[in-house]
Design an enzyme around this catalytic site. Structure first.
Site, PDB file in Angstrom:
ATOM      1  N   CYS A   4      -6.000  -3.163   7.415  1.00 48.57           N
ATOM      2  CA  CYS A   4      -7.159  -2.265   7.295  1.00 48.57           C
ATOM      3  C   CYS A   4      -8.345  -2.897   6.586  1.00 48.57           C
ATOM      4  O   CYS A   4      -9.490  -2.654   6.958  1.00 48.57           O
ATOM      5  CB  CYS A   4      -6.751  -0.969   6.596  1.00 48.57           C
ATOM      6  SG  CYS A   4      -6.277  -1.150   4.858  1.00 48.57           S
ATOM      7  N   CYS A  52       0.826  -1.201   0.000  1.00 48.27           N
ATOM      8  CA  CYS A  52       0.000   0.000   0.000  1.00 48.27           C
ATOM      9  C   CYS A  52       0.864   1.256   0.000  1.00 48.27           C
ATOM     10  O   CYS A  52       0.607   2.210  -0.737  1.00 48.27           O
ATOM     11  CB  CYS A  52      -0.925  -0.016   1.207  1.00 48.27           C
ATOM     12  SG  CYS A  52      -2.125   1.342   1.242  1.00 48.27           S
TER      13      CYS A  52
END
Length: 368
Positions: free
Chosen positions: A208, A112
């Protein structure tokens, strides 16, 4: 507290801040605003709205996007929400699932950071004419000899440098990390001093996009074949039983093997997804003498003798890099798995890192 953002004229500068809705990025925005620069908050929406509103306590989720917008309003700064759902799915979630399906141990946070959080956000910040992009990461950017270096955060319990090994030199020139010298309690104190409602907001604990921690459930939904049962095989060749699907296991895992009658505890030593085999053995079978690392990214000098970190919670250990991509540990290292990152340090300075592609067991040192 005034944090130096290393800008020649802050009062004429524009700072874009990556705001996830948590206390760290909110304080980064507050510190940026104190410089007198024009500050713009940017929040990523990484899920569709229907999914996002169900997710709280992660980053880039429904409640977190709302929290970021409230903090921006309180600070009097502009705020943008960027829809990166498709990029995040293809660049992070799909790769995470594929890695698990192939018996590897992925690190989605590093992916990410190398993708939407830095590459795309920096591009967005540059489009706005910003002088820098600030984030709430606990790392330090130190300029030495006219060149920016990436160092561990001063609070080693919060240090996030391991996940940022893929940062390029060009990106590091543009990035700022205002929390790098601060301990977490001080960050929360600043948030409370400013009056931010997120001052006491809990930190996210899981990946997440898997806030409930059920990684296997996500992988099974996308790759159902990973739940197929198969043999549990000891490193000495004995078939000990049957597992309930390779998706439930990673290298180094002890719980869940469910094989009784053994003289010593068993650990997952390897995974063969093609044959649906789970290879297990005693703890000493986890000892690794060397790793082959691919896709090295270097921020510092291409050193031969390094301190190498092979898991996010591990301490760096002495190692020697060979010209052929292999890195050999000074002493056997445990819990090393393909798919994880190998990150090289010189003291607190991050030199570079890459992906672990292959490991060599300590008892096969000569074969490496």
């Amino acid at each position: 507290m005034q944090i130096d953002f290393d800008l020649e004229a802050p009062e004429r500068a524009r700072i874009v801040v990556a705001m996830s809705g948590g206390v760290d990025s909110s304080v980064a925005a507050a510190l940026a605003a104190r410089t007198g620069a024009e500050v713009i908050g940017a929040t990523l929406q990484l899920y569709d709205h229907g999914e996002a509103v169900k997710r709280s306590g992660a980053c880039c989720a429904g409640q977190d996007i709302y929290d970021a917008s409230q903090v921006a309003e309180q600070l009097g700064i502009a705020h943008y929400v960027l829809d990166y759902e498709s990029r995040f799915r293809s660049g992070v979630i799909d790769k995470f699932v594929e890695e698990y399906a192939h018996g590897r141990t992925p690190i989605p946070c590093a992916l990410c950071n190398q993708g939407v959080k830095f590459t795309d956000l920096i591009a967005f910040a540059r489009e706005l004419g910003a002088d820098c992009l600030a984030t709430g990461h606990y790392v330090r950017r130190i300029v030495a000899g006219g060149r920016a270096e990436l160092h561990k955060g001063a609070d080693e319990r919060r240090d996030q440098s391991y996940f940022l090994y893929g940062t390029t030199r060009d990106q590091l020139d543009f990035l700022r990390f205002p929390l790098g010298d601060l301990p977490k309690p001080e960050v929360r104190r600043i948030a409370a001093e400013v009056g931010l409602e997120v001052a006491a907001k809990p930190d996210s604990q899981d990946i997440c996009f898997v806030p409930d921690g059920d990684y296997a459930g996500l992988v099974k939904r996308i790759r159902p074949e990973t739940e197929a049962p198969g043999e549990i095989v000891h490193v000495d060749g004995r078939v000990l039983g049957e597992h309930r699907g390779v998706v439930h296991f990673t290298v180094g895992q002890r719980r869940g093997i469910e094989v009784g009658g053994q003289a010593e505890p068993l650990y997952v030593v390897g995974i063969d997804p093609a044959q649906r085999r789970l290879i297990v053995g005693p703890r000493q079978a986890l000892a690794v003498a060397a790793v082959r690392v691919a896709e090295w990214n270097w921020l510092g000098e291409d050193q031969r003798d390094v301190m190498l970190k092979v898991r996010s919670l591990a301490r760096p250990v002495p190692a020697i890099r060979d010209a052929d991509g292999w890195v050999r540990f000074a002493a056997p290292e445990y819990g090393v798995a393909p798919g994880q990152a190998a990150v090289a340090y010189d003291g607190t300075r991050l030199l570079g890192g890459g992906w672990i592609e292959e490991t060599v067991a300590a008892d096969a040192r000569a074969a490496a």
